[in-house]
Design a protein around this motif. Structure first.
Motif, PDB file in Angstrom:
ATOM      1  N   SER A 208       0.716  -1.270   0.146  1.00  0.00           N
ATOM      2  CA  SER A 208      -0.080  -0.033  -0.041  1.00  0.00           C
ATOM      3  C   SER A 208       0.874   1.220   0.041  1.00  0.00           C
TER       4      SER A 208
ATOM      5  N   CYS B 217      -7.499  -0.453  -3.507  1.00  0.00           N
ATOM      6  CA  CYS B 217      -7.299  -1.650  -3.039  1.00  0.00           C
ATOM      7  C   CYS B 217      -8.686  -2.425  -2.802  1.00  0.00           C
ATOM      8  N   GLN B 218      -8.297  -3.758  -3.334  1.00  0.00           N
ATOM      9  CA  GLN B 218      -9.887  -4.686  -3.017  1.00  0.00           C
ATOM     10  C   GLN B 218      -9.215  -5.790  -2.472  1.00  0.00           C
TER      11      GLN B 218
ATOM     12  N   PRO C  66      -9.631   0.057   1.985  1.00  0.00           N
ATOM     13  CA  PRO C  66      -9.850  -1.141   1.033  1.00  0.00           C
ATOM     14  C   PRO C  66     -11.247  -1.551   0.796  1.00  0.00           C
TER      15      PRO C  66
END
Length: 301
Positions: free
Chosen positions: A68, A76-77, A108
């Motif tokens: 990150s 972000c998933q 996320p």
């Protein structure tokens, strides 16, 4: 798919049980492997606009922070395939309301990534416990956009070779299921539609002061998924014998008499190319592939 056709010698029922009950923590080895895999991202020139962390809790939450930080603007998933890990991921990765990071990529998102929705899929130390690895690789391929790339790691066939030798010498069933060679993983990636797979490996030796600590570490990492493993629980005497044998056979003079175990770590990287349509009297094209071809003006790469 029968057990003889499946790349690892793995019991799918046992694999499902372990996956549903594995501790919702990141083992030390997983974090270390993820840290080394993150270092390989320096060779990727194009930063992803979005990426998916597949099974982040078991794969490495500390490493998630490293990725990150490398891609602070990327969405972000998070997808946890084990339900009991989803709450842990949400609590560990949610940014507080006052965090400046919320105004860059935001928190996320949790859940299965949509088809062709991410430019990078990160999967650390997950593939070697999959009962159907080809199906898992196909899921990763669907989630990636064209020109997106996969980064993954898993255990290789030399893992726990010392423990396997001890079990074989004593006439016991296998100590664990067989892990797949990196060249076979490369073949499976190509079969799933990936291009330019790059595979490499390294060996990590872990040492333990006592057999009890060694067994504890193995329990955190996984369990024996071999179909021919011991069919029932063993007693206290068997455990005492195991500890004694491990103390006698795994002590390594080069490690100061500590008990040593080898772990082979495989790293994989591959791109998702644009779909190709073979010309024939009758051709079938998926809706997603058709959309991609139309965006490219119908031209093949």
């Amino acid at each position: 798919m029968t057990s003889s056709e499946r790349p690892p010698t793995i019991d799918p029922v046992a694999a499902a049980r372990w996956h549903a009950a594995a501790p919702a923590v990141s083992p030390w080895l997983h974090e270390e492997v993820a840290r080394r895999m993150e270092d390989r991202l320096q060779w990727i020139r194009q930063a992803p606009e979005s990426w998916c962390h597949w099974d982040a809790v078991r794969g490495g939450l500390q490493a998630h922070a490293l990725v990150s930080a490398r891609y602070p603007k990327a969405r972000c998933q998070i997808y946890e395939t084990a339900a009991h890990c989803e709450d842990s991921a949400r609590q560990a990765l949610a940014k507080p309301w006052w965090s400046p990071a919320r105004w860059s990529a935001g928190n996320p998102q949790l859940g299965m990534p949509a088809d062709a929705s991410v430019q990078m899929l990160w999967a650390n130390m997950a593939l070697h416990t999959a009962a159907d690895p080809q199906a898992l690789i196909a899921q990763w391929h669907r989630a990636l956009a064209v020109d997106g790339y996969l980064m993954f790691s898993c255990l290789g066939p030399d893992t726990l070779r010392e423990l396997h030798a001890v079990y074989a010498e004593l006439g016991w069933p296998p100590a664990g299921h067989a892990f797949t060679d990196m060249h076979d993983w490369g073949d499976m990636l190509v079969h799933a539609g990936f291009a330019e797979p790059v595979m490499d490996m390294e060996r990590i030796t872990l040492t333990f002061a006592t057999p009890e600590r060694l067994v504890q570490e193995l329990r955190e990492l996984g369990c024996n998924l071999h179909p021919d493993r011991f069919p029932s629980l063993r007693g206290r005497r068997w455990r005492e014998k195991l500890y004694q044998v491990l103390s006698d056979r795994l002590a390594d003079p080069q490690q100061g008499g500590q008990l040593a175990l080898t772990f082979e770590i495989i790293y994989g990287h591959a791109f998702k190319p644009a779909p190709r349509v073979r010309v024939s009297s009758s051709s079938a094209v998926s809706l997603q592939d058709m959309r991609t071809l139309l965006r490219q003006g119908g031209k093949e790469n």
